[in-house]
Design a protein around this motif. Structure first.
Motif, mmCIF file in Angstrom:
data_model
loop_
_atom_site.group_PDB
_atom_site.id
_atom_site.type_symbol
_atom_site.label_atom_id
_atom_site.label_comp_id
_atom_site.label_asym_id
_atom_site.label_seq_id
_atom_site.Cartn_x
_atom_site.Cartn_y
_atom_site.Cartn_z
ATOM 1 N N GLU A 128 8.601 -18.575 -35.970
ATOM 2 C CA GLU A 128 7.373 -17.986 -36.543
ATOM 3 C C GLU A 128 6.521 -17.378 -35.439
ATOM 4 O OE1 GLU A 128 5.469 -21.127 -38.637
ATOM 5 O OE2 GLU A 128 6.811 -21.004 -40.369
ATOM 6 N N ARG A 129 6.441 -18.108 -34.342
ATOM 7 C CA ARG A 129 5.627 -17.631 -33.212
ATOM 8 C C ARG A 129 6.168 -16.311 -32.680
ATOM 9 N NH1 ARG A 129 4.715 -22.699 -29.250
ATOM 10 N NH2 ARG A 129 6.407 -21.608 -28.238
ATOM 11 N N GLU A 130 7.481 -16.227 -32.604
ATOM 12 C CA GLU A 130 8.083 -15.000 -32.071
ATOM 13 C C GLU A 130 7.898 -13.822 -33.033
ATOM 14 O OE1 GLU A 130 11.312 -17.306 -29.295
ATOM 15 O OE2 GLU A 130 12.077 -16.013 -30.886
ATOM 16 N N GLN A 131 7.971 -14.109 -34.328
ATOM 17 C CA GLN A 131 7.728 -13.053 -35.314
ATOM 18 C C GLN A 131 6.293 -12.546 -35.198
ATOM 19 O OE1 GLN A 131 9.575 -11.238 -37.316
ATOM 20 N NE2 GLN A 131 11.320 -12.270 -36.374
ATOM 21 N N ALA A 132 5.370 -13.495 -35.062
ATOM 22 C CA ALA A 132 3.947 -13.128 -34.929
ATOM 23 C C ALA A 132 3.742 -12.321 -33.651
ATOM 24 C CB ALA A 132 3.096 -14.397 -34.895
ATOM 25 N N LEU A 133 4.451 -12.706 -32.620
ATOM 26 C CA LEU A 133 4.326 -11.986 -31.341
ATOM 27 C C LEU A 133 4.818 -10.540 -31.475
ATOM 28 C CD1 LEU A 133 3.810 -11.861 -28.306
ATOM 29 C CD2 LEU A 133 6.042 -12.880 -27.939
ATOM 30 N N LEU A 134 5.932 -10.355 -32.169
ATOM 31 C CA LEU A 134 6.461 -8.993 -32.348
ATOM 32 C C LEU A 134 5.461 -8.116 -33.100
ATOM 33 C CD1 LEU A 134 10.255 -9.543 -33.136
ATOM 34 C CD2 LEU A 134 9.223 -8.674 -31.048
ATOM 35 N N LEU A 135 4.798 -8.724 -34.094
ATOM 36 C CA LEU A 135 3.769 -7.971 -34.842
ATOM 37 C C LEU A 135 2.605 -7.616 -33.929
ATOM 38 C CD1 LEU A 135 3.625 -9.840 -38.274
ATOM 39 C CD2 LEU A 135 4.351 -7.479 -37.860
ATOM 40 N N THR A 136 2.293 -8.537 -33.027
ATOM 41 C CA THR A 136 1.178 -8.317 -32.104
ATOM 42 C C THR A 136 1.519 -7.232 -31.080
ATOM 43 O OG1 THR A 136 0.731 -10.648 -32.337
ATOM 44 C CG2 THR A 136 -0.434 -9.526 -30.579
ATOM 45 N N LEU A 137 2.768 -7.224 -30.644
ATOM 46 C CA LEU A 137 3.190 -6.224 -29.643
ATOM 47 C C LEU A 137 2.999 -4.800 -30.171
ATOM 48 C CD1 LEU A 137 6.455 -7.829 -28.206
ATOM 49 C CD2 LEU A 137 4.355 -7.385 -26.945
ATOM 50 N N GLU A 138 3.033 -4.685 -31.488
ATOM 51 C CA GLU A 138 2.861 -3.390 -32.136
ATOM 52 C C GLU A 138 1.496 -2.762 -31.777
ATOM 53 O OE1 GLU A 138 4.199 -0.367 -34.152
ATOM 54 O OE2 GLU A 138 5.442 -2.157 -34.224
ATOM 55 N N ASP A 139 0.524 -3.614 -31.449
ATOM 56 C CA ASP A 139 -0.829 -3.122 -31.130
ATOM 57 C C ASP A 139 -0.948 -2.581 -29.709
ATOM 58 O OD1 ASP A 139 -1.475 -3.871 -33.614
ATOM 59 O OD2 ASP A 139 -2.791 -5.540 -33.076
ATOM 60 N N LEU A 140 0.082 -2.775 -28.908
ATOM 61 C CA LEU A 140 -0.027 -2.339 -27.516
ATOM 62 C C LEU A 140 0.150 -0.830 -27.390
ATOM 63 C CD1 LEU A 140 1.981 -4.981 -25.445
ATOM 64 C CD2 LEU A 140 -0.464 -4.890 -25.887
ATOM 65 N N ALA A 141 -0.548 -0.298 -26.395
ATOM 66 C CA ALA A 141 -0.372 1.131 -26.086
ATOM 67 C C ALA A 141 0.938 1.294 -25.324
ATOM 68 C CB ALA A 141 -1.538 1.610 -25.242
ATOM 69 N N GLU A 142 1.425 2.513 -25.282
ATOM 70 C CA GLU A 142 2.704 2.806 -24.613
ATOM 71 C C GLU A 142 2.702 2.302 -23.161
ATOM 72 O OE1 GLU A 142 5.637 4.220 -25.412
ATOM 73 O OE2 GLU A 142 6.305 4.317 -23.330
ATOM 74 N N GLU A 143 1.611 2.580 -22.467
ATOM 75 C CA GLU A 143 1.504 2.192 -21.050
ATOM 76 C C GLU A 143 1.583 0.663 -20.903
ATOM 77 O OE1 GLU A 143 1.382 4.007 -18.398
ATOM 78 O OE2 GLU A 143 0.581 2.679 -16.853
ATOM 79 N N GLU A 144 0.937 -0.047 -21.831
ATOM 80 C CA GLU A 144 0.947 -1.514 -21.771
ATOM 81 C C GLU A 144 2.349 -2.052 -22.074
ATOM 82 O OE1 GLU A 144 -3.594 -2.584 -23.161
ATOM 83 O OE2 GLU A 144 -2.174 -1.951 -24.700
ATOM 84 N N MET A 145 3.011 -1.396 -23.028
ATOM 85 C CA MET A 145 4.359 -1.835 -23.398
ATOM 86 C C MET A 145 5.316 -1.715 -22.220
ATOM 87 S SD MET A 145 6.257 -3.162 -25.598
ATOM 88 C CE MET A 145 5.650 -3.051 -27.267
ATOM 89 N N VAL A 146 5.106 -0.686 -21.390
ATOM 90 C CA VAL A 146 5.962 -0.494 -20.213
ATOM 91 C C VAL A 146 5.884 -1.722 -19.303
ATOM 92 C CG1 VAL A 146 6.269 0.886 -18.099
ATOM 93 C CG2 VAL A 146 5.888 2.025 -20.280
ATOM 94 N N TYR A 147 4.676 -2.250 -19.111
ATOM 95 C CA TYR A 147 4.499 -3.440 -18.255
ATOM 96 C C TYR A 147 5.221 -4.648 -18.847
ATOM 97 C CZ TYR A 147 1.157 -1.182 -15.170
ATOM 98 O OH TYR A 147 0.589 -0.354 -14.242
ATOM 99 N N ILE A 148 5.084 -4.823 -20.169
ATOM 100 C CA ILE A 148 5.732 -5.966 -20.829
ATOM 101 C C ILE A 148 7.256 -5.849 -20.717
ATOM 102 C CG2 ILE A 148 6.111 -7.072 -23.099
ATOM 103 C CD1 ILE A 148 3.385 -7.722 -21.928
ATOM 104 N N GLU A 149 7.756 -4.651 -20.925
ATOM 105 C CA GLU A 149 9.206 -4.443 -20.825
ATOM 106 C C GLU A 149 9.717 -4.734 -19.422
ATOM 107 O OE1 GLU A 149 9.292 -0.330 -22.258
ATOM 108 O OE2 GLU A 149 10.872 -0.937 -23.623
ATOM 109 N N LEU A 150 9.012 -4.138 -18.442
ATOM 110 C CA LEU A 150 9.483 -4.296 -17.066
ATOM 111 C C LEU A 150 9.419 -5.761 -16.626
ATOM 112 C CD1 LEU A 150 7.755 -1.203 -15.379
ATOM 113 C CD2 LEU A 150 10.174 -1.463 -15.852
#
Lengths: 190, 90
Positions: A128-150
């Motif tokens: 459940e926590r991971e599902q909620a996290l994926l929904l939350t990641l949706e709110d990140l900007a492209e630049e922020e997502m790059v940091y999370i990915e890397l």
């Protein structure tokens, strides 16, 4: 993860290769052979189409070769410059096609990120926590997502992230932790 | 609309597939094409010869303008003197 930290002598040897290639483009071949696979996989994880990843990788290297005369050694690995070009090409591809940006992750990576973000007293199940996290990641900007990915999905060090993003290592740490903090706040709000 | 498409890491392409995509000659050709394209679409104002020509025209114009102005100044001065002399005579 496909790259290791290079020593100063390795970096300088690479710079010597770049200088040769700046004079004669045909001498770019050793660098091309060395970095083709890492750049291909870097793009593939963000595109998820083999053929397209091949085309974009070719574009990255031809742009790198075209702009090679502007490259200057500043103590950073040459690969960081190539990753930067690859990120720009990926962004340009998504801008043109207006498709959803692919974010690839392993279950372990998502679990680590989830543990980093969630409060210790969280009572939800891991799934459940991971599902909620994926929904939350949706709110990140492209630049922020790059940091999370890397950092989390590719397990790169802050030094590598800093080199790719052309910022200081400290700055890379601060930015990543700010994004984690933001994710935590969004998660609590939801 | 969702911004991201989250997906679990799928099997990455094999080394063989990746190697099959390597073609350095194609890269050299693409780089050459990029060079030719940039040369063909280079704006006129970035052309050194064009810029030099414009500067040259500018300099010639300035020289002509100042050359035409200087005789007028010399004609005006005697006029002023004569006016002064005339006024003194009166």
């Amino acid at each position: 993860m496909e790259t290791k930290h290079q020593t100063i002598s390795e970096l300088e040897a690479e710079w010597a290769l770049v200088q040769k290639a700046q004079k004669d483009p045909a001498l770019f071949a050793p660098l091309y052979t060395k970095y083709f696979k890492p750049i291909f996989l870097f793009i593939f994880r963000r595109i998820s189409e083999e053929e397209l990843a091949g085309d974009l990788t070719a574009l990255v290297f031809s742009k790198a070769l075209y702009n090679l005369h502007t490259y200057n050694y500043r103590g950073l690995p040459f690969s960081a410059w190539l990753y930067r070009i690859a990120l720009n090409e990926i962004q340009a591809h998504y801008r043109q096609t207006k498709k959803e940006r692919v974010v690839s992750f392993s279950s372990e990576a998502l679990s680590i990120l989830s543990q980093d973000i969630q409060e210790e007293e969280a009572t939800q199940l891991q799934e459940e926590r991971e599902q909620a996290l994926l929904l939350t990641l949706e709110d990140l900007a492209e630049e922020e997502m790059v940091y999370i990915e890397l950092r989390f999905f590719e397990g790169r060090s802050f030094k590598e992230i800093a080199d790719i993003q052309q910022i200081s290592e400290n700055n890379a740490k601060v930015k990543t932790y700010r994004i984690i903090e933001r994710l935590r706040k969004i998660l609590i709000r939801k | 609309m969702a911004k991201y498409k989250f997906q679990k890491k799928s099997n990455e392409p094999s080394d063989e597939f990746i190697r099959s995509k390597m073609d350095f000659n194609k890269i050299l050709q693409q780089q050459q094409n990029l060079n030719n394209y940039k040369k063909a679409t280079k704006p006129l104002y970035k052309n050194k010869f064009f810029l030099g020509f414009i500067i040259l025209i500018g300099v010639i114009c300035l020289v002509l303008i100042f050359d035409e102005e200087s005789p007028q100044e010399s004609q005006v001065k005697p006029l002023k003197d004569s006016v002064v002399i005339d006024s003194l005579k009166k």
